[in-house]
Every structure is written in structure tokens, then in C-alpha cells.
Design a protein around this motif. Structure first.
Motif, PDB file in Angstrom:
ATOM      1  N   ASN A 156       0.811  -1.218   0.000  1.00  0.00           N
ATOM      2  CA  ASN A 156       0.000   0.000   0.000  1.00  0.00           C
ATOM      3  C   ASN A 156       0.842   1.266   0.000  1.00  0.00           C
ATOM      4  N   SER A 157       2.130   1.139   0.275  1.00  0.00           N
ATOM      5  CA  SER A 157       3.009   2.309   0.260  1.00  0.00           C
ATOM      6  C   SER A 157       3.625   2.570  -1.114  1.00  0.00           C
ATOM      7  N   CYS A 158       3.368   1.678  -2.072  1.00  0.00           N
ATOM      8  CA  CYS A 158       3.995   1.798  -3.393  1.00  0.00           C
ATOM      9  C   CYS A 158       3.249   2.801  -4.276  1.00  0.00           C
ATOM     10  N   ASP A 159       4.022   3.443  -5.161  1.00  0.00           N
ATOM     11  CA  ASP A 159       3.427   4.337  -6.159  1.00  0.00           C
ATOM     12  C   ASP A 159       2.949   3.552  -7.378  1.00  0.00           C
ATOM     13  N   ALA A 160       3.519   2.374  -7.578  1.00  0.00           N
ATOM     14  CA  ALA A 160       3.115   1.494  -8.671  1.00  0.00           C
ATOM     15  C   ALA A 160       3.558   0.082  -8.334  1.00  0.00           C
ATOM     16  N   ILE A 161       2.841  -0.890  -8.868  1.00  0.00           N
ATOM     17  CA  ILE A 161       3.189  -2.295  -8.670  1.00  0.00           C
ATOM     18  C   ILE A 161       3.349  -2.948 -10.034  1.00  0.00           C
ATOM     19  N   LEU A 162       4.424  -3.694 -10.189  1.00  0.00           N
ATOM     20  CA  LEU A 162       4.707  -4.370 -11.451  1.00  0.00           C
ATOM     21  C   LEU A 162       4.448  -5.868 -11.306  1.00  0.00           C
ATOM     22  N   ILE A 163       3.754  -6.429 -12.271  1.00  0.00           N
ATOM     23  CA  ILE A 163       3.432  -7.855 -12.260  1.00  0.00           C
ATOM     24  C   ILE A 163       3.960  -8.482 -13.553  1.00  0.00           C
ATOM     25  N   PRO A 164       4.813  -9.499 -13.437  1.00  0.00           N
ATOM     26  CA  PRO A 164       5.370 -10.131 -14.639  1.00  0.00           C
ATOM     27  C   PRO A 164       4.469 -11.213 -15.209  1.00  0.00           C
ATOM     28  N   GLN A 214      -4.964 -10.919  -7.891  1.00  0.00           N
ATOM     29  CA  GLN A 214      -5.975 -11.132  -6.868  1.00  0.00           C
ATOM     30  C   GLN A 214      -5.496 -10.631  -5.516  1.00  0.00           C
ATOM     31  N   ILE A 215      -4.222 -10.872  -5.214  1.00  0.00           N
ATOM     32  CA  ILE A 215      -3.668 -10.384  -3.952  1.00  0.00           C
ATOM     33  C   ILE A 215      -3.758  -8.859  -3.895  1.00  0.00           C
ATOM     34  N   CYS A 216      -3.403  -8.206  -4.993  1.00  0.00           N
ATOM     35  CA  CYS A 216      -3.487  -6.742  -5.035  1.00  0.00           C
ATOM     36  C   CYS A 216      -4.929  -6.281  -4.833  1.00  0.00           C
ATOM     37  N   ALA A 217      -5.856  -6.957  -5.489  1.00  0.00           N
ATOM     38  CA  ALA A 217      -7.268  -6.586  -5.348  1.00  0.00           C
ATOM     39  C   ALA A 217      -7.742  -6.759  -3.910  1.00  0.00           C
ATOM     40  N   ASP A 218      -7.200  -7.749  -3.223  1.00  0.00           N
ATOM     41  CA  ASP A 218      -7.631  -8.030  -1.851  1.00  0.00           C
ATOM     42  C   ASP A 218      -7.061  -7.048  -0.834  1.00  0.00           C
ATOM     43  N   VAL A 219      -5.822  -6.583  -1.049  1.00  0.00           N
ATOM     44  CA  VAL A 219      -5.147  -5.842   0.030  1.00  0.00           C
ATOM     45  C   VAL A 219      -4.932  -4.359  -0.244  1.00  0.00           C
ATOM     46  N   LEU A 220      -4.971  -3.937  -1.503  1.00  0.00           N
ATOM     47  CA  LEU A 220      -4.734  -2.516  -1.785  1.00  0.00           C
ATOM     48  C   LEU A 220      -5.955  -1.704  -1.384  1.00  0.00           C
ATOM     49  N   THR A 221      -5.711  -0.643  -0.659  1.00  0.00           N
ATOM     50  CA  THR A 221      -6.810   0.195  -0.185  1.00  0.00           C
ATOM     51  C   THR A 221      -6.985   1.459  -1.025  1.00  0.00           C
ATOM     52  N   GLY A 222      -6.021   1.766  -1.855  1.00  0.00           N
ATOM     53  CA  GLY A 222      -6.101   2.946  -2.706  1.00  0.00           C
ATOM     54  C   GLY A 222      -6.181   2.566  -4.169  1.00  0.00           C
ATOM     55  N   ASP A 223      -5.816   3.515  -5.020  1.00  0.00           N
ATOM     56  CA  ASP A 223      -5.878   3.285  -6.468  1.00  0.00           C
ATOM     57  C   ASP A 223      -4.485   3.120  -7.060  1.00  0.00           C
ATOM     58  N   THR A 224      -3.635   2.379  -6.368  1.00  0.00           N
ATOM     59  CA  THR A 224      -2.274   2.142  -6.835  1.00  0.00           C
ATOM     60  C   THR A 224      -2.299   1.523  -8.219  1.00  0.00           C
ATOM     61  N   ASP A 271       0.844 -20.164 -20.478  1.00  0.00           N
ATOM     62  CA  ASP A 271       0.592 -21.352 -19.672  1.00  0.00           C
ATOM     63  C   ASP A 271       0.830 -21.115 -18.193  1.00  0.00           C
ATOM     64  N   LYS A 272       1.359 -19.948 -17.833  1.00  0.00           N
ATOM     65  CA  LYS A 272       1.556 -19.618 -16.418  1.00  0.00           C
ATOM     66  C   LYS A 272       0.801 -18.352 -16.036  1.00  0.00           C
ATOM     67  N   ASP A 273      -0.251 -18.031 -16.754  1.00  0.00           N
ATOM     68  CA  ASP A 273      -0.982 -16.796 -16.489  1.00  0.00           C
ATOM     69  C   ASP A 273      -1.654 -16.831 -15.126  1.00  0.00           C
ATOM     70  N   ASP A 274      -1.916 -18.042 -14.584  1.00  0.00           N
ATOM     71  CA  ASP A 274      -2.547 -18.091 -13.276  1.00  0.00           C
ATOM     72  C   ASP A 274      -1.631 -17.561 -12.181  1.00  0.00           C
ATOM     73  N   LEU A 275      -0.293 -17.571 -12.408  1.00  0.00           N
ATOM     74  CA  LEU A 275       0.623 -16.969 -11.448  1.00  0.00           C
ATOM     75  C   LEU A 275       0.441 -15.460 -11.413  1.00  0.00           C
ATOM     76  N   ALA A 276       0.323 -14.841 -12.595  1.00  0.00           N
ATOM     77  CA  ALA A 276       0.031 -13.416 -12.654  1.00  0.00           C
ATOM     78  C   ALA A 276      -1.355 -13.138 -12.088  1.00  0.00           C
ATOM     79  N   GLY A 277      -2.287 -14.050 -12.356  1.00  0.00           N
ATOM     80  CA  GLY A 277      -3.639 -13.882 -11.847  1.00  0.00           C
ATOM     81  C   GLY A 277      -3.687 -13.883 -10.332  1.00  0.00           C
ATOM     82  N   LEU A 278      -2.887 -14.739  -9.687  1.00  0.00           N
ATOM     83  CA  LEU A 278      -2.840 -14.764  -8.236  1.00  0.00           C
ATOM     84  C   LEU A 278      -2.261 -13.464  -7.685  1.00  0.00           C
ATOM     85  N   ARG A 279      -1.260 -12.933  -8.363  1.00  0.00           N
ATOM     86  CA  ARG A 279      -0.714 -11.642  -7.930  1.00  0.00           C
ATOM     87  C   ARG A 279      -1.767 -10.534  -8.062  1.00  0.00           C
TER      88      ARG A 279
END
Length: 251
Positions: free
Chosen positions: A27-35, A50-60, A40-48
């Protein structure tokens, strides 16, 4: 321009594995990067995501980028890895500059913990030599912790040492000296099948911490083939399979 790079350990796939420190860091970041590591590994990005959607409180803002593929044509393994890390560092820097042209704090969600068989810190070190970057590390739950918790076993025997190694090392060099417990990571070839299974118990977990987690345990002589077949089936179904296992010699 200057950047602060926050490497946030996110555990091994379960959003509940995030620590309070990790949530605060994201939540302290100005931007978050997801690789992206390929379709065939898009679910790894999808989990990241989902985590952002669950924990970010702002519009990062969240920016996604594609990781380069490691060149397997080079015969020297270390050279292949070094070249790959150089390429990833260049992609990281480009993504950071596009996301925050004037600098700022960038967050990377790191699978497990950045300290354990993960190259994120080595790639970050390459970046610090190219531009003004301060690296901060937020530890995460490792797949080893998830493995031992899932099987309800201690990592070591009383006063006993253990070794953490890779499938490549186990295959090429056999059982490490002077230990009765070995944790094996990064093994895409079930290298335990090259050991004499007599007196060895295996605790194996795939997709540790995820909803589709798979566990097997028992005498290595009895369940080697079951693990090999289960892993192959899981890889065919998902397009990838991350697994880890603990081997322990009988007293």
C-alpha cells in the motif's frame, strides 16, 4: 530520477500468507509491477492480481510486463542464467521507467521469500549498478514452511542439521554428506528416483499453499511412481507444476 524497489514476499500462493508488513509495503507503493511468464503460467500473474485486489486500499496503478525466456541453446548453465538475468534486469528497468517516469516506489510481488532459491535480489543488484535504486525486502512465508506445515512434520530432527538443495544437485551429486534430512527445490525431473530408496521417507507437495495443493508421503520405495505420475498429470492439466519435497533417512 531515483527509485525505491520493494521486494515483497507473498508466500507460496495463498493470499492469507501475506504478513501485515507485506500488506503495508504494497500500500506504500506508487506502482506495482506484475510479470507474465507466458500464457501457460498466467494463473501466477492472476494470483498476484488477486492479492493486489484483496489488500490494496487505494488506487495504486498496476503495470504488467512480459519476462524474457531463458535461452536454452547455450550449453553452459551458469552463462544461460546470467544472460537471462541481464535480460530481465533490462525489462524491469524499462517497466519501472514507463510506470514512474519521474521515479518513486515500485513494488514487486515475489513468490515465497526473496532470500530462498529466488533470483529477484540478484536481478535487483544489477539494477542498482545502472540507476539510483534503493532495495527493500519484506520477507514472506517460504514453500518449505508450507511443505512442513501441510505434512505436519518438523523440518529437522533434534539437534540435527539439514540441507536445502536443488534437483540438479541431487541428481548429479547424490545425497549430501552428514545430514539425514534433505529439502529439494527446483526439481522438474523427480530426481529422487536416482537415489537408492531404501530407508528413505519422502514428503512431497505440489502447488504448495494453493487451492489445488497436492500432497504425497510415505516410503520412497513405495510411492516414487505415484509421485512421478501425479506430477506429470498436474503439469499436463495446468501447463506448469511447482513442487517441493523433503527426504528423510530412517533412524
Amino acid at each position: 530520477m531515483a527509485y525505491t524497489l520493494k521486494l515483497v514476499g507473498i508466500g507460496s500462493g495463498n493470499p492469507k500468507h501475506l504478513t501485515l508488513e507485506a500488506i503495508e509495503a504494497l500500500n506504500s507503493c506508487d506502482a506495482i509491477l506484475i510479470p507474465h511468464k507466458g500464457a501457460d503460467k498466467d494463473d501466477l500473474a492472476g494470483l498476484r492480481r488477486q492479492i493486489c485486489a484483496d489488500v490494496l486500499t487505494g488506487d495504486t496503478p498496476i503495470h504488467e510486463f512480459t519476462l524474457p525466456i531463458r535461452d536454452e541453446a547455450t550449453t553452459d548453465y551458469r552463462q544461460r542464467v546470467d544472460d537471462w538475468h541481464d535480460a530481465i534486469a533490462a525489462v524491469w528497468l524499462d517497466a519501472m521507467q514507463k510506470a514512474l517516469p519521474s521515479g518513486g516506489t515500485v513494488g514487486f510481488l515475489v513468490w515465497g521469500d526473496p532470500s530462498l532459491y529466488d533470483s529477484t535480489l540478484r536481478i535487483a543488484d544489477r539494477l542498482t549498478k545502472q540507476t539510483r535504486i534503493t532495495t527493500q525486502v519484506i520477507p514472506g512465508i517460504t514453500s518449505i514452511q508450507t511443505l512442513t506445515a501441510g505434512h505436519a512434520i518438523p523440518l529437522n530432527r533434534i539437534n540435527g542439521p539439514f540441507t536445502i538443495t536443488t534437483g540438479r544437485q541431487l541428481r548429479d551429486n547424490g545425497w549430501p554428506n552428514k545430514v539425514d534430512t534433505v529439502v529439494v527445490m527446483l526439481d522438474g525431473a523427480c530426481s529422487f528416483r536416482h537415489l537408492d530408496p531404501t530407508g528413505i521417507t519422502i514428503y512431497w507437495t505440489a502447488f504448495a499453499g494453493m487451492p489445488n495443493e497436492i500432497r504425497r508421503s510415505g516410503p520412497l520405495s513405495d510411492i516414487t511412481q505415484d509421485i512421478i505420475e501425479t506430477r506429470a498429470e498436474a503439469r499436463k492439466k495446468h501447463g506448469w507444476c511447482m513442487d517441493i519435497y523433503l527426504l528423510r533417512k530412517d533412524d
